[in-house]
Design a protein around this motif. Sequence first.
Motif, PDB file in Angstrom:
ATOM      1  N   HIS A 121     -32.925  47.010  11.194  1.00  0.00           N
ATOM      2  CA  HIS A 121     -32.157  46.121  12.067  1.00  0.00           C
ATOM      3  C   HIS A 121     -33.015  45.763  13.277  1.00  0.00           C
ATOM      4  O   HIS A 121     -33.692  46.631  13.837  1.00  0.00           O
ATOM      5  CB  HIS A 121     -30.859  46.806  12.523  1.00  0.00           C
ATOM      6  CG  HIS A 121     -29.868  45.871  13.144  1.00  0.00           C
ATOM      7  ND1 HIS A 121     -29.964  45.450  14.454  1.00  0.00           N
ATOM      8  CD2 HIS A 121     -28.762  45.267  12.629  1.00  0.00           C
ATOM      9  CE1 HIS A 121     -28.961  44.627  14.722  1.00  0.00           C
ATOM     10  NE2 HIS A 121     -28.218  44.501  13.637  1.00  0.00           N
ATOM     11  N   PRO A 122     -33.011  44.500  13.704  1.00  0.00           N
ATOM     12  CA  PRO A 122     -33.883  44.093  14.823  1.00  0.00           C
ATOM     13  C   PRO A 122     -33.560  44.775  16.146  1.00  0.00           C
ATOM     14  O   PRO A 122     -34.418  44.823  17.034  1.00  0.00           O
ATOM     15  CB  PRO A 122     -33.654  42.574  14.915  1.00  0.00           C
ATOM     16  CG  PRO A 122     -32.347  42.327  14.221  1.00  0.00           C
ATOM     17  CD  PRO A 122     -32.273  43.355  13.140  1.00  0.00           C
TER      18      PRO A 122
ATOM     19  N   ASP B  64     -39.390  42.414  23.193  1.00  0.00           N
ATOM     20  CA  ASP B  64     -38.083  41.778  23.365  1.00  0.00           C
ATOM     21  C   ASP B  64     -38.184  40.538  24.256  1.00  0.00           C
ATOM     22  O   ASP B  64     -37.234  40.170  24.946  1.00  0.00           O
ATOM     23  CB  ASP B  64     -37.060  42.764  23.932  1.00  0.00           C
ATOM     24  CG  ASP B  64     -37.452  43.290  25.307  1.00  0.00           C
ATOM     25  OD1 ASP B  64     -38.603  43.055  25.728  1.00  0.00           O
ATOM     26  OD2 ASP B  64     -36.610  43.927  25.957  1.00  0.00           O
ATOM     27  N   ASP B  65     -39.361  39.893  24.225  1.00  0.00           N
ATOM     28  CA  ASP B  65     -39.599  38.640  24.956  1.00  0.00           C
ATOM     29  C   ASP B  65     -39.432  38.799  26.461  1.00  0.00           C
ATOM     30  O   ASP B  65     -38.984  37.883  27.153  1.00  0.00           O
ATOM     31  CB  ASP B  65     -38.677  37.524  24.443  1.00  0.00           C
ATOM     32  CG  ASP B  65     -39.007  37.116  23.013  1.00  0.00           C
ATOM     33  OD1 ASP B  65     -40.198  37.184  22.651  1.00  0.00           O
ATOM     34  OD2 ASP B  65     -38.087  36.748  22.270  1.00  0.00           O
ATOM     35  N   THR B  66     -39.779  39.967  26.959  1.00  0.00           N
ATOM     36  CA  THR B  66     -39.799  40.214  28.397  1.00  0.00           C
ATOM     37  C   THR B  66     -41.249  40.226  28.870  1.00  0.00           C
ATOM     38  O   THR B  66     -42.114  40.813  28.222  1.00  0.00           O
ATOM     39  CB  THR B  66     -39.140  41.563  28.730  1.00  0.00           C
ATOM     40  OG1 THR B  66     -37.764  41.515  28.352  1.00  0.00           O
ATOM     41  CG2 THR B  66     -39.225  41.872  30.216  1.00  0.00           C
TER      42      THR B  66
ATOM     43  N   ILE C 253     -31.932  55.053  18.825  1.00  0.00           N
ATOM     44  CA  ILE C 253     -32.017  54.371  20.122  1.00  0.00           C
ATOM     45  C   ILE C 253     -32.151  52.873  19.868  1.00  0.00           C
ATOM     46  O   ILE C 253     -33.001  52.440  19.087  1.00  0.00           O
ATOM     47  CB  ILE C 253     -33.214  54.883  20.936  1.00  0.00           C
ATOM     48  CG1 ILE C 253     -33.102  56.396  21.152  1.00  0.00           C
ATOM     49  CG2 ILE C 253     -33.307  54.168  22.277  1.00  0.00           C
ATOM     50  CD1 ILE C 253     -34.336  57.029  21.771  1.00  0.00           C
ATOM     51  N   THR C 254     -31.307  52.082  20.545  1.00  0.00           N
ATOM     52  CA  THR C 254     -31.286  50.642  20.306  1.00  0.00           C
ATOM     53  C   THR C 254     -31.721  49.867  21.548  1.00  0.00           C
ATOM     54  O   THR C 254     -31.906  50.432  22.621  1.00  0.00           O
ATOM     55  CB  THR C 254     -29.881  50.175  19.886  1.00  0.00           C
ATOM     56  OG1 THR C 254     -29.000  50.245  21.020  1.00  0.00           O
ATOM     57  CG2 THR C 254     -29.334  51.046  18.769  1.00  0.00           C
ATOM     58  N   ARG C 255     -31.855  48.583  21.377  1.00  0.00           N
ATOM     59  CA  ARG C 255     -32.181  47.711  22.502  1.00  0.00           C
ATOM     60  C   ARG C 255     -31.010  47.662  23.483  1.00  0.00           C
ATOM     61  O   ARG C 255     -29.869  47.918  23.112  1.00  0.00           O
ATOM     62  CB  ARG C 255     -32.476  46.294  22.010  1.00  0.00           C
ATOM     63  CG  ARG C 255     -33.686  46.188  21.104  1.00  0.00           C
ATOM     64  CD  ARG C 255     -33.973  44.725  20.778  1.00  0.00           C
ATOM     65  NE  ARG C 255     -35.006  44.612  19.766  1.00  0.00           N
ATOM     66  CZ  ARG C 255     -36.308  44.690  20.026  1.00  0.00           C
ATOM     67  NH1 ARG C 255     -36.715  44.869  21.270  1.00  0.00           N
ATOM     68  NH2 ARG C 255     -37.197  44.584  19.055  1.00  0.00           N
TER      69      ARG C 255
ATOM     70  N   ALA D 199     -41.767  55.438  25.366  1.00  0.00           N
ATOM     71  CA  ALA D 199     -40.658  54.779  26.056  1.00  0.00           C
ATOM     72  C   ALA D 199     -40.977  53.311  26.310  1.00  0.00           C
ATOM     73  O   ALA D 199     -42.129  52.954  26.580  1.00  0.00           O
ATOM     74  CB  ALA D 199     -40.368  55.486  27.374  1.00  0.00           C
ATOM     75  N   PRO D 200     -39.980  52.439  26.217  1.00  0.00           N
ATOM     76  CA  PRO D 200     -40.210  51.019  26.518  1.00  0.00           C
ATOM     77  C   PRO D 200     -40.749  50.834  27.932  1.00  0.00           C
ATOM     78  O   PRO D 200     -40.450  51.619  28.831  1.00  0.00           O
ATOM     79  CB  PRO D 200     -38.811  50.403  26.376  1.00  0.00           C
ATOM     80  CG  PRO D 200     -38.049  51.353  25.505  1.00  0.00           C
ATOM     81  CD  PRO D 200     -38.586  52.707  25.822  1.00  0.00           C
ATOM     82  N   LYS D 201     -41.522  49.791  28.120  1.00  0.00           N
ATOM     83  CA  LYS D 201     -42.043  49.504  29.456  1.00  0.00           C
ATOM     84  C   LYS D 201     -41.022  48.778  30.319  1.00  0.00           C
ATOM     85  O   LYS D 201     -41.115  48.790  31.540  1.00  0.00           O
ATOM     86  CB  LYS D 201     -43.326  48.676  29.350  1.00  0.00           C
ATOM     87  CG  LYS D 201     -44.508  49.464  28.815  1.00  0.00           C
ATOM     88  CD  LYS D 201     -45.796  48.681  28.934  1.00  0.00           C
ATOM     89  CE  LYS D 201     -46.993  49.520  28.511  1.00  0.00           C
ATOM     90  NZ  LYS D 201     -48.270  48.773  28.652  1.00  0.00           N
TER      91      LYS D 201
END
Length: 603
Positions: free
Chosen positions: A169-170, A553-555, A138-140, A191-193
Amino acid sequence: MGKIKTLFFFYALFIPIIGFGQDKTEDPGARIWSHLDGRKIKAGIVNVIEKNVILRAPNGKSGPVALAKLSKEDQEYIAKWIQNNTRPEGFGEPDTIIEITTLKGEMKYNKPVITVYPGKKIKLILRNQDDMHHNLAITRPGKGKDMKVAQEAWKLGADGFAKHWIPKHPDLLFASKMADPHSSSTLYFTAPKRTGKYPYVCTLPGHAQVMRGTMIVSKEINPLSELTFTLFKGSWKKIPDWNKIEPSATDHVPSGKFDLSCTKEKDSFGIVFRGNIEVPKSGDYVFTVSSDDGSRLLIDRKIVIDHDGIHGDTAKSGKVKLEKGSHHIEVQYFEGGGEESLYVGWRIPGSKKEIPLSLNRRPSGGNSPSGQLLVAENEARIYRNFIQGAGSRAIGVGYPGGLNLAYDANNMRIAMLWLGDFIDAKRHWNGRGQGYQPPAGESVINGPPGVPFATINDSKEPWPDSLVRKENAQLPPVKGGYIFNGYRLTGQERIPTFRYTFGALSIEDIPSPQGSFESSEFSFKRILKISGDPVKNLYFRAASGQSIELTDDDTYLIDDSTALNFKLEGKPVIREIGGKKELLIPIKFSNDSAMFEQTIRWQ
């Protein structure tokens, strides 16, 4: 290999049976298992409990087998299986369990779309029924980031298998270990917020071009799963018998919702969607279909809505009693000519809110409470009046595509953003003294109160909480305060740029919508331009709330409801003051000017 016997026969002759049962876990595939005396069975592994492995035969029966009775090769296989499927220490119980199966010989996952809730603990089981090795990474979010991760994995070369083809990998967020043929691998992650679309791919060499999907992180969990479409070409005046027509295409629906954009056809076509819908509780459910032309909705293969025939975009509803759990859903649709549209929604028991099951939203048709709904079609629509939440000098802007804002000209701020319908103008149609009008749409984001810029010389100095200018627009501004200089309209869509001064500084605030409400990605981009002699310790207040959190991710997540990103010199500052948190942007001048960009997204 010797003769393959049934699992029951193998158990009965060689291994004490603790008890057979029907395990609900999907069979991950089958392999050949060998007893120490050389006899063999074909079965799939389900679980490992203490000194026993739970195997399932192709007939669905499962039971425990003592590890000590299996061959050395089998025991090594089980040790690897445990390594690939063990829950990380301290992870706790998952909130959601998702199973994705590889399709044998097709280089595809059976689920091209999955939906998870932000911040929840996820257990994702990759069941590999193929004859090849596979994994899931799973990627950005972002176009092409999944392929960048896969290409980095391919560079591992001879080390690829040992590293499960997972690179450093970033853009890589989470990845399962490699699942052997007819085995499984389990990925545990939170899971990402930040809501959005997160691609997933198989990173083994050459697999990523076709073996991919999308994890949607959303607070609106999609109850639809395994949704497919079958496309037909032809001209009809009512829904035909699809079984008598040769389909021209069949595939999964990329968006995971009822969506006509999965085909490029515009006229003379039919489409049948089939999938499952997860019913959260037992009760009466009301479904709605709005279409141009004919449509039909079936639950568990029984017609609930029959909206057949040639007609414009009109809606029809139907009620059905459903038990909690998964049900088969089917939507049939055909388009004769002219405009084409399809909307599907449902209302769960005890709720008055209709939830869209299609990618597009239900058309309003001008049915605002008073019938005076303002609609932005080809250009921005301006509404200057008393707007609830934006004050007495509010400027409402409805943009084509269903994104809207209200600007507070008393405080030079964007007071609100919302989605869908713009505003009902009847209250103020013949005068301004009838009170404040709320937005007509939904999903309102409130901007921070008060003025946007201030000089802050100490971290404990409070933000100005009252007007810095006189309430009456005819009076001059307070020294060093604000004055509104109106707005100008630019471009074919007549996008407004708001203009004001703060002391000796001239400021332009340029908000513009990105995407549309009916698309899967939409946001507001906001550019602020400041010109004049540099001011020390000048800040812009981007947000105020109970919770402000910076993700990896700077959010910046504001109260788990709004996501902010920035392009600027320097870094935003999070501070806590007065029992709340504030997000401040330091203004960096260069040659008597400064500029920064803010992106605002709904969570």
